[in-house]
Scaffold this motif. Structure first.
Motif, PDB file in Angstrom:
ATOM      1  N   THR A  14      -6.569   0.721  -0.408  1.00  0.00           N
ATOM      2  CA  THR A  14      -7.059   1.444  -1.580  1.00  0.00           C
ATOM      3  C   THR A  14      -7.847   2.687  -1.184  1.00  0.00           C
ATOM      4  N   GLY A  43      -6.792  11.195  -1.542  1.00  0.00           N
ATOM      5  CA  GLY A  43      -6.380  12.494  -2.063  1.00  0.00           C
ATOM      6  C   GLY A  43      -5.733  13.373  -1.008  1.00  0.00           C
ATOM      7  N   ASN A  44      -5.505  14.622  -1.378  1.00  0.00           N
ATOM      8  CA  ASN A  44      -4.846  15.566  -0.471  1.00  0.00           C
ATOM      9  C   ASN A  44      -5.571  16.909  -0.416  1.00  0.00           C
ATOM     10  N   ARG A  80      -5.253   5.195  -0.056  1.00  0.00           N
ATOM     11  CA  ARG A  80      -4.350   5.629  -1.128  1.00  0.00           C
ATOM     12  C   ARG A  80      -5.019   6.659  -2.034  1.00  0.00           C
ATOM     13  N   PHE A  81      -6.301   6.480  -2.279  1.00  0.00           N
ATOM     14  CA  PHE A  81      -6.994   7.374  -3.210  1.00  0.00           C
ATOM     15  C   PHE A  81      -7.867   8.403  -2.488  1.00  0.00           C
ATOM     16  N   TYR A 116      -0.705   8.394   1.336  1.00  0.00           N
ATOM     17  CA  TYR A 116      -0.692   7.143   2.092  1.00  0.00           C
ATOM     18  C   TYR A 116       0.643   6.416   1.947  1.00  0.00           C
ATOM     19  N   ASP A 117       1.190   6.338   0.735  1.00  0.00           N
ATOM     20  CA  ASP A 117       2.465   5.658   0.537  1.00  0.00           C
ATOM     21  C   ASP A 117       3.605   6.403   1.215  1.00  0.00           C
ATOM     22  N   PHE A 123       1.238   9.517  -3.631  1.00  0.00           N
ATOM     23  CA  PHE A 123       0.065   9.343  -2.781  1.00  0.00           C
ATOM     24  C   PHE A 123       0.471   9.599  -1.331  1.00  0.00           C
TER      25      PHE A 123
END
Length: 355
Positions: A47, A53-54, A50-51, A91-92, A89
């Protein structure tokens, strides 16, 4: 000499830390047969990544999104195809690329590419098998093609654990290359595209595995046409009351030790920036400390406050348990006691143009 992840302190033995030229990490140098090193490792879950950001710092984008102009188009197309199969995301997308490359067989007998052939293109479309350097280079290029900063890292795998000696045996054959991906707020995080080596696991929190709640039965057409005016008027009045209350009362800030540690570290970074100390946003807390320490030799109280703030912030950001309230209070007291030196550092910055 060997050290795990990011070494931060030599505890024993004839060894010393030597910063790399770009200040991004440190290496252990020395001739001791036995030594002890304290290293910094990340403890993250899915988590958090994933969150993240970029919003990458400009200096990270400038260096770690570079690609050769001659990169074949089919490599870029493959990166787009892999990215399109996942949510937006980073990460994914990283996991998708890692899983795709881990399906490639591992072998040390892959022939070399032709003299004019791109090595990553050759690995992905012609050889479709190879060793760690091929896989790490391919993952780095595929991620950069999708705007995700990545870099190849070389070193040694963990080797095999020797139960009799109570230590890991790391032979020369454990030499390895893998990938690190940049996540805002956390820095460089390890991934493993080579199938012969275990991939790092960033666990999903339990809440992510919950079953979705059952879908309610649809209302009949007659029910959906009725407008509950009384309920709607009550909701409007309640919303107005809540809005008025929020205008009069401020929601108190989070006073947990972890939140206080984060605010203290942010305040110190702002103070250093105002004083003219270059501590870019992409630096890890330990890198920020190493970058700032040469500027604080004449300000020992401020240097102590920075060290304590970095320690409690790292505890808050990367460990599963929060820092103790006593440790946070000690860092806050050190920051308060350094007020005079903070002022002197600012004044020195303001006097520089006149000098």
């Amino acid at each position: 000499m060997f050290a795990a992840n990011d070494p931060v302190q030599v505890l024993s033995g004839a060894a010393a830390l030597q910063p790399l030229a770009d200040g991004s990490a440190q290496r252990v140098r020395g001739t001791a047969l036995q030594y002890t090193v304290l290293s910094h490792t990340l403890q993250l879950d899915a988590t958090q990544l994933r969150f993240a950001g970029n919003r990458y710092p400009p200096e990270i984008q400038a260096r770690y999104l570079q690609l050769p102009p001659s990169l074949p188009r089919r490599v870029v197309n493959l990166a787009s195809q892999l990215a399109a199969q996942d949510p937006p995301f980073p990460y994914d997308r990283v996991l998708r690329v890692q899983a795709y490359l881990r399906a490639f067989p591992y072998t040390l007998d892959t022939p070399l590419p032709g003299p004019d052939q791109d090595a990553v293109d050759y690995y992905l479309f012609d050889a479709r098998a190879g060793f760690c350097s091929y896989a790490a280079s391919a993952m780095t290029v595929l991620l950069r093609a999708e705007g995700i900063p990545a870099r190849v890292v070389s070193g040694y795998a963990m080797g095999q654990y020797d139960f009799e000696r109570g230590a890991y045996r790391v032979p020369a054959s454990a030499a390895h290359a893998w990938v690190e991906v940049y996540f805002p707020g956390y820095g460089w995080v390890e991934f493993e595209p080579t199938a012969a080596f275990p991939a790092p696991v960033y666990p999903e929190p339990p809440s992510a595995n919950r079953q979705p709640s059952p879908t309610p039965h649809p209302q009949s057409a007659a029910q959906t046409q009725k407008t509950p005016w009384g309920w709607l008027l009550g909701a409007v009045l309640l919303g107005a009351a809540v809005f008025a209350a929020l205008r009069r009362w401020r929601i108190p800030p989070d006073r947990s030790p972890a939140a206080q540690a984060a605010r203290l570290y942010a305040a110190l970074r702002r103070e250093l920036t105002v004083a003219g100390v270059d501590v870019p946003a992409h630096l890890t807390p330990w890198e920020t400390l190493r970058r700032a320490e040469p500027h604080l030799q004449a300000y020992p109280r401020l240097a102590t406050a920075l060290r304590l703030a970095v320690q409690v912030y790292i505890h808050a950001a990367y460990r599963r348990t929060p820092p103790s309230a006593a440790a946070v209070r000690a860092a806050q007291r050190a920051w308060a006691r350094a007020w005079g030196q903070r002022l002197l550092l600012r004044l020195r910055r303001r006097r520089k143009p006149a000098e």
